[in-house]
Design a protein around this motif. Structure first.
Motif, PDB file in Angstrom:
ATOM      1  N   ALA A 171     -23.369 -39.084 -73.053  1.00  0.00           N
ATOM      2  CA  ALA A 171     -22.864 -40.260 -73.761  1.00  0.00           C
ATOM      3  C   ALA A 171     -23.041 -41.454 -72.835  1.00  0.00           C
ATOM      4  CB  ALA A 171     -21.403 -40.081 -74.143  1.00  0.00           C
ATOM      5  N   VAL A 172     -23.715 -42.475 -73.335  1.00  0.00           N
ATOM      6  CA  VAL A 172     -24.043 -43.652 -72.532  1.00  0.00           C
ATOM      7  C   VAL A 172     -23.403 -44.882 -73.173  1.00  0.00           C
ATOM      8  CG1 VAL A 172     -25.885 -45.042 -71.533  1.00  0.00           C
ATOM      9  CG2 VAL A 172     -26.255 -42.592 -71.937  1.00  0.00           C
ATOM     10  N   ALA A 173     -22.424 -45.471 -72.484  1.00  0.00           N
ATOM     11  CA  ALA A 173     -21.750 -46.665 -72.997  1.00  0.00           C
ATOM     12  C   ALA A 173     -22.583 -47.901 -72.667  1.00  0.00           C
ATOM     13  CB  ALA A 173     -20.352 -46.783 -72.408  1.00  0.00           C
ATOM     14  N   MET A 174     -22.810 -48.739 -73.681  1.00  0.00           N
ATOM     15  CA  MET A 174     -23.695 -49.901 -73.522  1.00  0.00           C
ATOM     16  C   MET A 174     -23.024 -51.213 -73.932  1.00  0.00           C
ATOM     17  SD  MET A 174     -27.181 -48.271 -75.136  1.00  0.00           S
ATOM     18  CE  MET A 174     -26.403 -48.109 -76.763  1.00  0.00           C
ATOM     19  N   GLY A 175     -21.704 -51.291 -73.794  1.00  0.00           N
ATOM     20  CA  GLY A 175     -21.024 -52.532 -74.137  1.00  0.00           C
ATOM     21  C   GLY A 175     -21.080 -52.830 -75.616  1.00  0.00           C
ATOM     22  N   ASP A 176     -21.523 -54.051 -75.982  1.00  0.00           N
ATOM     23  CA  ASP A 176     -21.526 -54.439 -77.393  1.00  0.00           C
ATOM     24  C   ASP A 176     -22.622 -53.765 -78.207  1.00  0.00           C
ATOM     25  OD1 ASP A 176     -23.705 -55.800 -76.432  1.00  0.00           O
ATOM     26  OD2 ASP A 176     -22.835 -57.797 -76.666  1.00  0.00           O
ATOM     27  N   GLU A 177     -23.466 -52.953 -77.570  1.00  0.00           N
ATOM     28  CA  GLU A 177     -24.469 -52.167 -78.296  1.00  0.00           C
ATOM     29  C   GLU A 177     -23.958 -50.768 -78.627  1.00  0.00           C
ATOM     30  OE1 GLU A 177     -27.463 -53.070 -79.575  1.00  0.00           O
ATOM     31  OE2 GLU A 177     -26.853 -55.092 -78.998  1.00  0.00           O
ATOM     32  N   GLY A 178     -22.686 -50.499 -78.308  1.00  0.00           N
ATOM     33  CA  GLY A 178     -22.082 -49.222 -78.665  1.00  0.00           C
ATOM     34  C   GLY A 178     -22.317 -48.130 -77.640  1.00  0.00           C
ATOM     35  N   VAL A 179     -22.274 -46.885 -78.117  1.00  0.00           N
ATOM     36  CA  VAL A 179     -22.468 -45.709 -77.264  1.00  0.00           C
ATOM     37  C   VAL A 179     -23.662 -44.915 -77.782  1.00  0.00           C
ATOM     38  CG1 VAL A 179     -21.472 -43.520 -76.480  1.00  0.00           C
ATOM     39  CG2 VAL A 179     -20.033 -45.560 -76.625  1.00  0.00           C
ATOM     40  N   ALA A 180     -24.630 -44.685 -76.915  1.00  0.00           N
ATOM     41  CA  ALA A 180     -25.798 -43.883 -77.269  1.00  0.00           C
ATOM     42  C   ALA A 180     -25.573 -42.447 -76.835  1.00  0.00           C
ATOM     43  CB  ALA A 180     -27.054 -44.438 -76.613  1.00  0.00           C
ATOM     44  N   VAL A 181     -25.848 -41.486 -77.700  1.00  0.00           N
ATOM     45  CA  VAL A 181     -25.755 -40.066 -77.365  1.00  0.00           C
ATOM     46  C   VAL A 181     -27.170 -39.549 -77.168  1.00  0.00           C
ATOM     47  CG1 VAL A 181     -24.902 -37.810 -78.060  1.00  0.00           C
ATOM     48  CG2 VAL A 181     -23.657 -39.874 -78.749  1.00  0.00           C
ATOM     49  N   LEU A 182     -27.438 -38.984 -75.990  1.00  0.00           N
ATOM     50  CA  LEU A 182     -28.771 -38.532 -75.613  1.00  0.00           C
ATOM     51  C   LEU A 182     -28.805 -37.027 -75.426  1.00  0.00           C
ATOM     52  CD1 LEU A 182     -28.818 -41.610 -74.852  1.00  0.00           C
ATOM     53  CD2 LEU A 182     -30.204 -40.985 -72.867  1.00  0.00           C
ATOM     54  N   GLN A 183     -29.975 -36.433 -75.680  1.00  0.00           N
ATOM     55  CA  GLN A 183     -30.211 -35.065 -75.258  1.00  0.00           C
ATOM     56  C   GLN A 183     -30.398 -35.062 -73.754  1.00  0.00           C
ATOM     57  OE1 GLN A 183     -32.520 -33.123 -79.121  1.00  0.00           O
ATOM     58  NE2 GLN A 183     -33.703 -33.673 -77.319  1.00  0.00           N
ATOM     59  N   SER A 184     -29.719 -34.172 -73.057  1.00  0.00           N
ATOM     60  CA  SER A 184     -29.775 -34.202 -71.598  1.00  0.00           C
ATOM     61  C   SER A 184     -31.085 -33.638 -71.045  1.00  0.00           C
ATOM     62  CB  SER A 184     -28.597 -33.416 -71.008  1.00  0.00           C
ATOM     63  OG  SER A 184     -28.639 -32.063 -71.403  1.00  0.00           O
ATOM     64  N   LYS A 185     -31.829 -32.874 -71.854  1.00  0.00           N
ATOM     65  CA  LYS A 185     -33.055 -32.272 -71.342  1.00  0.00           C
ATOM     66  C   LYS A 185     -34.217 -33.256 -71.266  1.00  0.00           C
ATOM     67  CE  LYS A 185     -34.627 -30.485 -75.834  1.00  0.00           C
ATOM     68  NZ  LYS A 185     -35.062 -29.262 -76.575  1.00  0.00           N
ATOM     69  N   ASP A 186     -34.232 -34.251 -72.189  1.00  0.00           N
ATOM     70  CA  ASP A 186     -35.369 -35.166 -72.223  1.00  0.00           C
ATOM     71  C   ASP A 186     -34.979 -36.635 -72.409  1.00  0.00           C
ATOM     72  OD1 ASP A 186     -34.555 -35.136 -74.868  1.00  0.00           O
ATOM     73  OD2 ASP A 186     -36.331 -34.098 -75.621  1.00  0.00           O
ATOM     74  N   GLY A 187     -33.677 -36.924 -72.560  1.00  0.00           N
ATOM     75  CA  GLY A 187     -33.243 -38.306 -72.711  1.00  0.00           C
ATOM     76  C   GLY A 187     -33.455 -38.892 -74.095  1.00  0.00           C
ATOM     77  N   VAL A 189     -32.668 -40.137 -77.724  1.00  0.00           N
ATOM     78  CA  VAL A 189     -31.454 -40.633 -78.369  1.00  0.00           C
ATOM     79  C   VAL A 189     -31.203 -39.869 -79.663  1.00  0.00           C
ATOM     80  CG1 VAL A 189     -30.291 -42.620 -79.392  1.00  0.00           C
ATOM     81  CG2 VAL A 189     -31.733 -42.933 -77.371  1.00  0.00           C
ATOM     82  N   ILE A 190     -30.007 -39.254 -79.762  1.00  0.00           N
ATOM     83  CA  ILE A 190     -29.614 -38.507 -80.957  1.00  0.00           C
ATOM     84  C   ILE A 190     -28.892 -39.413 -81.941  1.00  0.00           C
ATOM     85  CG2 ILE A 190     -28.244 -36.568 -81.826  1.00  0.00           C
ATOM     86  CD1 ILE A 190     -28.379 -35.379 -78.998  1.00  0.00           C
ATOM     87  N   LYS A 191     -27.977 -40.225 -81.425  1.00  0.00           N
ATOM     88  CA  LYS A 191     -27.121 -41.045 -82.270  1.00  0.00           C
ATOM     89  C   LYS A 191     -26.623 -42.238 -81.478  1.00  0.00           C
ATOM     90  CE  LYS A 191     -24.608 -41.537 -86.120  1.00  0.00           C
ATOM     91  NZ  LYS A 191     -25.166 -41.641 -87.482  1.00  0.00           N
ATOM     92  N   THR A 192     -26.424 -43.360 -82.168  1.00  0.00           N
ATOM     93  CA  THR A 192     -25.775 -44.519 -81.566  1.00  0.00           C
ATOM     94  C   THR A 192     -24.499 -44.805 -82.340  1.00  0.00           C
ATOM     95  OG1 THR A 192     -27.893 -45.468 -80.860  1.00  0.00           O
ATOM     96  CG2 THR A 192     -25.999 -46.947 -80.948  1.00  0.00           C
ATOM     97  N   LEU A 193     -23.373 -44.823 -81.613  1.00  0.00           N
ATOM     98  CA  LEU A 193     -22.065 -45.005 -82.238  1.00  0.00           C
ATOM     99  C   LEU A 193     -21.613 -46.453 -82.075  1.00  0.00           C
ATOM    100  CD1 LEU A 193     -20.371 -41.794 -80.783  1.00  0.00           C
ATOM    101  CD2 LEU A 193     -21.543 -42.026 -82.983  1.00  0.00           C
ATOM    102  N   LYS A 194     -21.407 -47.119 -83.190  1.00  0.00           N
ATOM    103  CA  LYS A 194     -20.902 -48.488 -83.165  1.00  0.00           C
ATOM    104  C   LYS A 194     -19.612 -48.562 -83.961  1.00  0.00           C
ATOM    105  CE  LYS A 194     -25.200 -50.999 -82.336  1.00  0.00           C
ATOM    106  NZ  LYS A 194     -26.020 -52.170 -82.709  1.00  0.00           N
ATOM    107  N   TRP A 195     -18.716 -49.434 -83.500  1.00  0.00           N
ATOM    108  CA  TRP A 195     -17.422 -49.594 -84.160  1.00  0.00           C
ATOM    109  C   TRP A 195     -17.455 -50.857 -85.010  1.00  0.00           C
ATOM    110  CZ3 TRP A 195     -12.514 -51.967 -81.845  1.00  0.00           C
ATOM    111  CH2 TRP A 195     -11.408 -51.704 -82.667  1.00  0.00           C
ATOM    112  N   LYS A 196     -16.731 -51.886 -84.633  1.00  0.00           N
ATOM    113  CA  LYS A 196     -16.732 -53.136 -85.377  1.00  0.00           C
ATOM    114  C   LYS A 196     -17.806 -54.070 -84.841  1.00  0.00           C
ATOM    115  CE  LYS A 196     -11.755 -52.986 -86.378  1.00  0.00           C
ATOM    116  NZ  LYS A 196     -10.454 -53.699 -86.203  1.00  0.00           N
ATOM    117  N   LYS A 197     -18.253 -54.977 -85.670  1.00  0.00           N
ATOM    118  CA  LYS A 197     -19.245 -55.954 -85.265  1.00  0.00           C
ATOM    119  C   LYS A 197     -18.696 -56.814 -84.125  1.00  0.00           C
ATOM    120  CE  LYS A 197     -22.282 -59.585 -87.035  1.00  0.00           C
ATOM    121  NZ  LYS A 197     -22.669 -60.407 -88.219  1.00  0.00           N
TER     122      LYS A 197
END
Length: 365
Positions: A171-187, A189-197
């Motif tokens: 899980a990679v926190a990116m500030g106002d771009e949300g949280v990116a979830v990555l596969q650890s074997k190759d990097g 991106v599986i999903k990007t989690l965003k909350w409110k604008k």
């Protein structure tokens, strides 16, 4: 030990503490210093021992980190390596016994304006170390050769990185771009989690326990620079947000961790407070203000306390949980986790005792 609010002083460094990592139940690492500013404060990495009884810590080994302070640390017992974030570089430091030795250092962040490695974390096996930085790249390296595994460009400053419990995701926190979830074997991106604008998410941690339907992800979010942070809870099987956001402290959160059982979450904030909650509903269990400046790191620590019965026929070991926190105020503090409702139970017992005493007095009149 010297007491501060509900917490106890464990160690005082001669420098602002920026990095901290647990080595064992009785030893930890701290790092920091005056940086490149030449204020006369050395940039140091220290190994501290507190013994079995959580006594005042004793520095048993020290390593001068040179011109730049080490701002963030992570430790792996496999090979006994320390991953240190130092300016734009990852520095891999060996710890054999009580002796430090620089194994290898490589530049990981090449941002054109302000190159800075913000974080580093070992995989659970200790075979891989992952870094993030200002230029927005997440890089993974084999340990100890530091040969590249993957290089994923998220194009946004990486605030923090954490492995999940199975070691398969990051899980990679990116500030106002949300949280990116990555596969650890190759990097990938599986999903990007965003909350409110416009909301920012800078910290996150995984946990699971017997009552959760799947592994869960907690992220720390805020809607403005000066606003207090809130905790968000995400399912990792559907990436759905569970319930509403929960505000657990009044100041922005600066660090977060969960205990090994996945039942408690602890946060430190910029006002110097430590808050401990359950992971189910984020109900506050303990709140203390052990620090005068912002909290830089936070960890759970289990300590065995021996209690012997009065008749000395039996002895039992009770696990008491503590939270260790470090701060730019140069201290490491120890905060005991209070059991939910313990204060109310004590008040009830004392009230019942007082009523009984009054009843006896009235009967004698």
């Amino acid at each position: 030990m010297e007491k501060h609010d509900q917490s106890y002083l464990l160690y005082v460094a001669e420098f602002p503490i920026y990095g901290m990592a647990m080595v064992s139940a009785t030893q930890f690492l701290v790092s920091g210093g005056g940086g490149h500013s030449k204020y006369g404060v050395q940039n140091l990495l220290q190994l501290v021992d507190v013994g079995e009884g959580n006594s005042i810590g004793k520095m048993i080994s020290s390593h001068e980190s040179g011109e730049h302070a080490i701002n963030q640390l992570h430790f792996t017992s496999r090979g006994s390596y320390v991953a240190a974030s130092q300016e734009d570089s990852l520095c891999l430091i060996s710890l054999k016994g009580n002796n430090f030795g620089v194994k290898k250092s490589i530049v990981t962040d090449c941002d054109a304006e302000d190159p800075h490695q913000t974080c580093s974390v070992f995989s659970k096996s200790g075979r891989i170390v992952v870094t993030g930085g200002e230029e927005g790249k997440v890089k993974a390296f084999f340990v100890p050769k530091l040969s590249l595994v993957f290089d994923t460009n998220l194009e946004k400053r990486v605030e923090s990185v954490v492995y999940n419990n199975s070691n398969l995701r990051l899980a990679v926190a990116m500030g106002d771009e949300g949280v990116a979830v990555l596969q650890s074997k190759d990097g990938k991106v599986i999903k990007t989690l965003k909350w409110k604008k416009g909301a920012s998410q800078k910290l996150c941690t995984f946990f699971s326990n017997a009552s959760t339907p799947a592994e869960m992800l907690i992220t720390v979010a805020s809607e403005g620079r000066a606003n207090a942070s809130v905790l968000l809870l995400w399912r990792t099987d559907s990436w759905e947000l569970v319930g509403k956001e929960k505000k657990v402290c009044t100041a922005p959160i600066s660090c977060i961790t969960t205990n090994a059982k996945g039942t408690l979450v602890a946060v430190g904030d910029v006002s110097g407070c430590v808050t401990i909650c359950d992971t189910q509903e984020f109900k506050v269990q303990t709140r203390s203000k052990p620090h005068s400046l912002f909290v830089t790191n936070i960890f759970f620590k289990a300590v065995e306390k021996k209690s012997t019965q009065a008749n000395k026929e039996a002895a039992t070991n009770a696990k008491i949980q503590y939270v260790l926190s470090s701060s730019a105020d140069q201290t490491v503090m120890l905060t005991p986790v209070m059991k939910k409702g313990s204060t109310q139970k004590l008040i009830f017992i004392l009230s019942a005792l007082l009523i009984a005493i009054l009843a006896i007095v009235l009967l004698k009149l």
